[in-house]
Design a protein around this motif. Structure first.
Motif, PDB file in Angstrom:
ATOM      1  N   ASN A 145       0.801  -1.223   0.000  1.00  0.00           N
ATOM      2  CA  ASN A 145       0.000   0.000   0.000  1.00  0.00           C
ATOM      3  C   ASN A 145       0.833   1.271   0.000  1.00  0.00           C
ATOM      4  OD1 ASN A 145      -2.555  -0.770  -0.246  1.00  0.00           O
ATOM      5  ND2 ASN A 145      -3.140  -0.498   1.912  1.00  0.00           N
ATOM      6  N   ASN A 146       2.076   1.173   0.502  1.00  0.00           N
ATOM      7  CA  ASN A 146       2.907   2.374   0.605  1.00  0.00           C
ATOM      8  C   ASN A 146       3.726   2.643  -0.650  1.00  0.00           C
ATOM      9  OD1 ASN A 146       1.898   2.564   3.152  1.00  0.00           O
ATOM     10  ND2 ASN A 146       3.663   1.589   4.147  1.00  0.00           N
ATOM     11  N   LEU A 147       3.497   1.850  -1.720  1.00  0.00           N
ATOM     12  CA  LEU A 147       4.241   2.067  -2.961  1.00  0.00           C
ATOM     13  C   LEU A 147       3.376   2.837  -3.957  1.00  0.00           C
ATOM     14  CD1 LEU A 147       5.678  -1.557  -3.346  1.00  0.00           C
ATOM     15  CD2 LEU A 147       6.897   0.449  -2.512  1.00  0.00           C
ATOM     16  N   SER A 148       4.040   3.525  -4.906  1.00  0.00           N
ATOM     17  CA  SER A 148       3.289   4.253  -5.939  1.00  0.00           C
ATOM     18  C   SER A 148       2.724   3.249  -6.950  1.00  0.00           C
ATOM     19  CB  SER A 148       4.219   5.219  -6.662  1.00  0.00           C
ATOM     20  OG  SER A 148       5.083   4.488  -7.508  1.00  0.00           O
ATOM     21  N   GLY A 149       1.807   3.736  -7.802  1.00  0.00           N
ATOM     22  CA  GLY A 149       1.185   2.855  -8.793  1.00  0.00           C
ATOM     23  C   GLY A 149       2.206   2.120  -9.649  1.00  0.00           C
ATOM     24  N   GLY A 150       3.202   2.876 -10.139  1.00  0.00           N
ATOM     25  CA  GLY A 150       4.225   2.285 -11.002  1.00  0.00           C
ATOM     26  C   GLY A 150       5.043   1.245 -10.251  1.00  0.00           C
ATOM     27  N   GLN A 151       5.375   1.582  -9.005  1.00  0.00           N
ATOM     28  CA  GLN A 151       6.154   0.640  -8.192  1.00  0.00           C
ATOM     29  C   GLN A 151       5.357  -0.644  -7.941  1.00  0.00           C
ATOM     30  OE1 GLN A 151       6.848   3.350  -4.945  1.00  0.00           O
ATOM     31  NE2 GLN A 151       9.016   3.574  -5.450  1.00  0.00           N
ATOM     32  N   GLN A 152       4.062  -0.471  -7.651  1.00  0.00           N
ATOM     33  CA  GLN A 152       3.227  -1.654  -7.389  1.00  0.00           C
ATOM     34  C   GLN A 152       3.168  -2.534  -8.633  1.00  0.00           C
ATOM     35  OE1 GLN A 152      -0.483  -1.211  -5.292  1.00  0.00           O
ATOM     36  NE2 GLN A 152       0.114   0.739  -4.445  1.00  0.00           N
ATOM     37  N   LEU A 177      -0.976   3.898 -15.729  1.00  0.00           N
ATOM     38  CA  LEU A 177       0.330   4.508 -15.445  1.00  0.00           C
ATOM     39  C   LEU A 177       0.588   5.661 -16.421  1.00  0.00           C
ATOM     40  CD1 LEU A 177       2.503   1.286 -14.959  1.00  0.00           C
ATOM     41  CD2 LEU A 177       1.292   2.605 -13.220  1.00  0.00           C
ATOM     42  N   ASP A 178       1.434   6.617 -15.994  1.00  0.00           N
ATOM     43  CA  ASP A 178       1.752   7.737 -16.905  1.00  0.00           C
ATOM     44  C   ASP A 178       2.685   7.254 -18.014  1.00  0.00           C
ATOM     45  OD1 ASP A 178       4.610   8.128 -16.165  1.00  0.00           O
ATOM     46  OD2 ASP A 178       3.705   8.530 -14.188  1.00  0.00           O
ATOM     47  N   SER A 179       2.883   8.075 -19.031  1.00  0.00           N
ATOM     48  CA  SER A 179       3.553   7.586 -20.236  1.00  0.00           C
ATOM     49  C   SER A 179       5.021   7.229 -19.985  1.00  0.00           C
ATOM     50  CB  SER A 179       3.434   8.599 -21.367  1.00  0.00           C
ATOM     51  OG  SER A 179       3.946   9.848 -20.930  1.00  0.00           O
ATOM     52  N   ASP A 180       5.710   7.982 -19.135  1.00  0.00           N
ATOM     53  CA  ASP A 180       7.107   7.647 -18.813  1.00  0.00           C
ATOM     54  C   ASP A 180       7.209   6.273 -18.180  1.00  0.00           C
ATOM     55  OD1 ASP A 180       8.188   9.839 -19.843  1.00  0.00           O
ATOM     56  OD2 ASP A 180       8.846  10.756 -17.921  1.00  0.00           O
ATOM     57  N   THR A 181       6.346   6.049 -17.178  1.00  0.00           N
ATOM     58  CA  THR A 181       6.356   4.771 -16.468  1.00  0.00           C
ATOM     59  C   THR A 181       5.966   3.649 -17.413  1.00  0.00           C
ATOM     60  OG1 THR A 181       5.513   6.096 -14.659  1.00  0.00           O
ATOM     61  CG2 THR A 181       5.701   3.758 -14.255  1.00  0.00           C
ATOM     62  N   THR A 182       4.978   3.912 -18.266  1.00  0.00           N
ATOM     63  CA  THR A 182       4.529   2.928 -19.251  1.00  0.00           C
ATOM     64  C   THR A 182       5.707   2.447 -20.082  1.00  0.00           C
ATOM     65  OG1 THR A 182       2.376   3.969 -19.377  1.00  0.00           O
ATOM     66  CG2 THR A 182       3.015   2.598 -21.244  1.00  0.00           C
ATOM     67  N   GLU A 183       6.470   3.413 -20.543  1.00  0.00           N
ATOM     68  CA  GLU A 183       7.646   3.106 -21.370  1.00  0.00           C
ATOM     69  C   GLU A 183       8.601   2.181 -20.618  1.00  0.00           C
ATOM     70  OE1 GLU A 183       8.947   3.417 -25.073  1.00  0.00           O
ATOM     71  OE2 GLU A 183       7.299   4.648 -24.310  1.00  0.00           O
ATOM     72  N   LYS A 184       8.862   2.522 -19.353  1.00  0.00           N
ATOM     73  CA  LYS A 184       9.810   1.745 -18.538  1.00  0.00           C
ATOM     74  C   LYS A 184       9.301   0.326 -18.316  1.00  0.00           C
ATOM     75  CE  LYS A 184      11.898   5.523 -15.950  1.00  0.00           C
ATOM     76  NZ  LYS A 184      11.533   6.391 -14.850  1.00  0.00           N
ATOM     77  N   VAL A 185       7.996   0.207 -18.045  1.00  0.00           N
ATOM     78  CA  VAL A 185       7.435  -1.117 -17.780  1.00  0.00           C
ATOM     79  C   VAL A 185       7.568  -1.990 -19.030  1.00  0.00           C
ATOM     80  CG1 VAL A 185       5.283  -2.352 -17.352  1.00  0.00           C
ATOM     81  CG2 VAL A 185       5.922  -0.441 -15.898  1.00  0.00           C
ATOM     82  N   TYR A 186       7.295  -1.420 -20.205  1.00  0.00           N
ATOM     83  CA  TYR A 186       7.421  -2.218 -21.428  1.00  0.00           C
ATOM     84  C   TYR A 186       8.847  -2.642 -21.686  1.00  0.00           C
ATOM     85  CZ  TYR A 186       2.712  -2.480 -22.759  1.00  0.00           C
ATOM     86  OH  TYR A 186       1.392  -2.816 -22.758  1.00  0.00           O
TER      87      TYR A 186
END
Lengths: 230, 382
Positions: A145-152, A177-186
């Protein structure tokens, strides 16, 4: 390369016994190659999530066969399917679905614990490595619960990989997720595909993301509308 | 099991306030049960003690006086192991006369070495000593006043059958029962035997029991050993009203306890049912990851079990505390507790055990619900 997954004449109808049955998948035939990186695209309501749930054994087709590594698993019972989900398939969902009561590390280890094998140093090391790989080495002891959306979402990715599944199913994994995070996840998913030879099927409605995969399958009105391999 | 336990524990510790409230709920239920149970069994014990504790619980008489009473007592003692004390008694009726004062008296001869086991005359003595010699007597304090007597005086026992006998007063006793204080005159057996003149005989044999509610069984055992020429009566035959009173108390105590258990079960069951709804998302995730339905239901059964354990322990502590306070603050004017509670380890363990079983059973329906929960519903509804 051999097929890891084969769908034969899959039909899915909701509310079969009601006055207004709603068929969402029509005689769908599809094969997915081992170690491949695939995307399924389609507009909402096209049946792509239903298809992913059937592939993931979370839902049963109304008719048709589902073969995993050549084995027909359509008629498996609930417990056998649970074992398959635990051992062979990793799930990544849009709403990441971590257990909020547990830490990042405990969440990653959960599919392994469900398999009822004794907790070893090796598996703990593997969980730690996976968390390092997704860039969360410093958040292992944090409650989900204490992590951000991207971290989760990255914890969910590490969790999907802990039992070394041959197939990872991702349903809009970057949907919120926002576009920067999206890129990283992919990039991360691609990296894992190359490193562990894990087969990926990613559902998205975002063409821009689909274009980064090796094969794009478009579903429209419950049928395969387009199937492009790069 | 290990995983289900870990998850159950984490679910409980992550919702601390809810967990504490449920545990308190169970604890209050258990404490009420422990307290009410101890109170009612204490009440019963004191009622039994005050009504039949200092009386004969089985009495043997015959149509004539009993001559061979020593061997009869040996037969009785070997016929059953439910007897604590047996004593021969010899009772006649007549009047106590002091000058112009006269009162009806029950003149009772005892073998005080054994009779004290039933009547505790040595503790009841308010003045002087117990009579040890023939024609020595002790009287109830009521007779002392009505006949205007004191120690060292003599009094005449007068009977139309046996004539007049002069007796020496050596003591007075207070039995705390008006009917005894106003009528009983006690003496060694030999006094009465001398007055009656039939030699070494007694009129009845009295006894007390270890398990007083087994009196009828004991009566049968005695009858089969001594033969049916004797009349054997038990305290329950003579005290039907007391017995039905005691039964009424037991039943009302049982009813209270059943309702407490029912409310504990309903409380836990409803809270856990809500908890299944709260945790349906988590259950969906676990099922997607391949947890088996039976393990998913174990999580809730174990939650019930853990809540039950803590609730029972805390409840027993509360109950004992409540009982302790009751015995400290609800006092008679003389400082003794109004009711001496009977703390029975077996009963307390039973109350705790029932709460534990009830809590686990209460978790059954939520557990079944969680096992039936479909992943796809959870995924689709977010």
């Amino acid at each position: 390369m051999a097929d890891i997954l084969t769908l034969q004449n899959i039909n899915k109808t909701y509310g079969e016994k009601t006055k207004n049955p709603n068929q969402v998948l029509f005689d769908l035939n599809l094969s997915i190659e081992e170690h491949s990186f695939n995307s399924i695209i389609g507009q909402s309501g096209s049946g792509k999530s239903t298809l992913l749930n059937i592939i993931g054994t979370l839902d049963k087709p109304t008719s048709g066969n589902l073969l995993l590594k050549g084995k027909n698993i359509t008629s498996f019972n609930k417990n056998e399917l649970a074992d398959i989900r635990n051992q062979q398939i990793g799930f990544i969902f849009q709403f990441h679905y971590l257990l909020p009561e547990f830490t990042a590390l405990e969440n990653v280890l959960m599919p392994y614990k469900i398999s009822k094998q004794p907790l070893t140093k090796e598996i703990e090391d593997r969980a730690n490595e996976l968390l390092d790989l997704v860039g969360l080495g410093n958040f292992k002891k944090s409650l989900a619960n204490n992590l951000s959306g991207g971290q989760q979402q990255r914890v969910a990715i590490a969790r999907a990989l802990i039992n070394n599944p041959s197939l990872v199913l991702a349903d809009e994994p970057t949907g919120n997720l926002d576009s920067d995070t999206t890129e990283k996840v992919y990039e991360l998913l691609r990296q894992i595909n190359q490193k562990f030879k894990t087969t990926f099927i990613i559902i998205t409605h975002d063409r821009h993301i689909a274009e980064k995969t090796d094969r794009i399958i478009e579903i429209k009105d419950g049928r395969i509308y387009m199937d492009i391999t790069k | 099991m290990k995983l289900a336990f870990q998850i159950a524990k984490r679910f409980l510790t992550s919702a601390k306030r809810q967990t504490i409230v449920i545990i308190l709920g169970i604890a209050i239920g258990v404490s009420v049960q422990v307290f009410i149970g101890s109170l009612i069994s204490g009440l019963q014990a004191s009622l039994i003690d005050s009504t039949i504790g200092s009386r004969s619980q089985i009495t043997i008489t015959a149509d004539a006086n009993i001559a061979n009473y020593d061997s009869l007592i040996t037969d009785i003692e070997s016929s059953t192991d439910n007897i604590t004390v047996v004593t021969p008694t010899f009772t006649i009726a007549g009047s106590g006369v002091n000058g112009s004062l006269s009162e009806n008296v029950v003149f009772r001869g005892f073998d005080f070495t054994t009779a004290n086991g039933i009547y505790k005359f040595d503790e009841l003595l308010s003045e002087g000593n117990l009579p040890t010699n023939t024609n020595d007597i002790a009287l109830g304090v009521g007779l002392k006043d009505s006949l205007n007597l004191s120690i060292g005086d003599t009094v005449t026992f007068s009977s139309p059958v046996y004539g007049d006998t002069t007796l020496n007063i050596v003591g007075f006793f207070d039995a705390k029962v008006l009917a005894i204080n106003d009528a009983w005159v006690i003496t060694p057996l030999t006094t009465i035997q001398g007055i009656v003149g039939e030699g070494n005989v007694v009129s009845s044999i009295e006894m007390q029991l270890k398990e007083i509610f087994n009196d009828v069984t004991t009566k049968d055992e005695i009858l089969s050993a001594i033969g049916s020429t004797y009349n054997v009566t038990t305290w329950t035959e003579e005290n039907q009203e007391l017995l039905s009173g005691l039964n009424g108390q037991s039943i009302s105590s049982l009813m209270i306890q059943i309702f407490v258990i029912v409310s504990v079960v309903l409380g836990i069951s409803s809270v856990l049912a809500i908890s299944v709804l709260q945790k349906s998302r988590q259950l969906g995730i676990l099922k997607a990851m391949g947890i088996q339905d039976k393990d998913a239901s174990k999580i809730f059964l174990l939650e019930g079990f853990i809540l039950g354990i803590f609730g029972a322990i805390l409840g027993i502590l509360f109950g004992l505390g409540l009982s302790y306070m009751f015995t400290k603050f609800a006092l008679n004017p003389d400082g003794t507790p109004v009711i001496a509670l009977q703390i029975d380890a077996g009963f307390i363990a039973l109350s705790g055990g029932i709460a534990l079983v009830a809590s686990t059973l209460a978790a059954l329906s939520p557990a079944i619900k969680s096992s039936k929960l479909s992943v796809i519903e959870v995924i689709r509804n977010g």
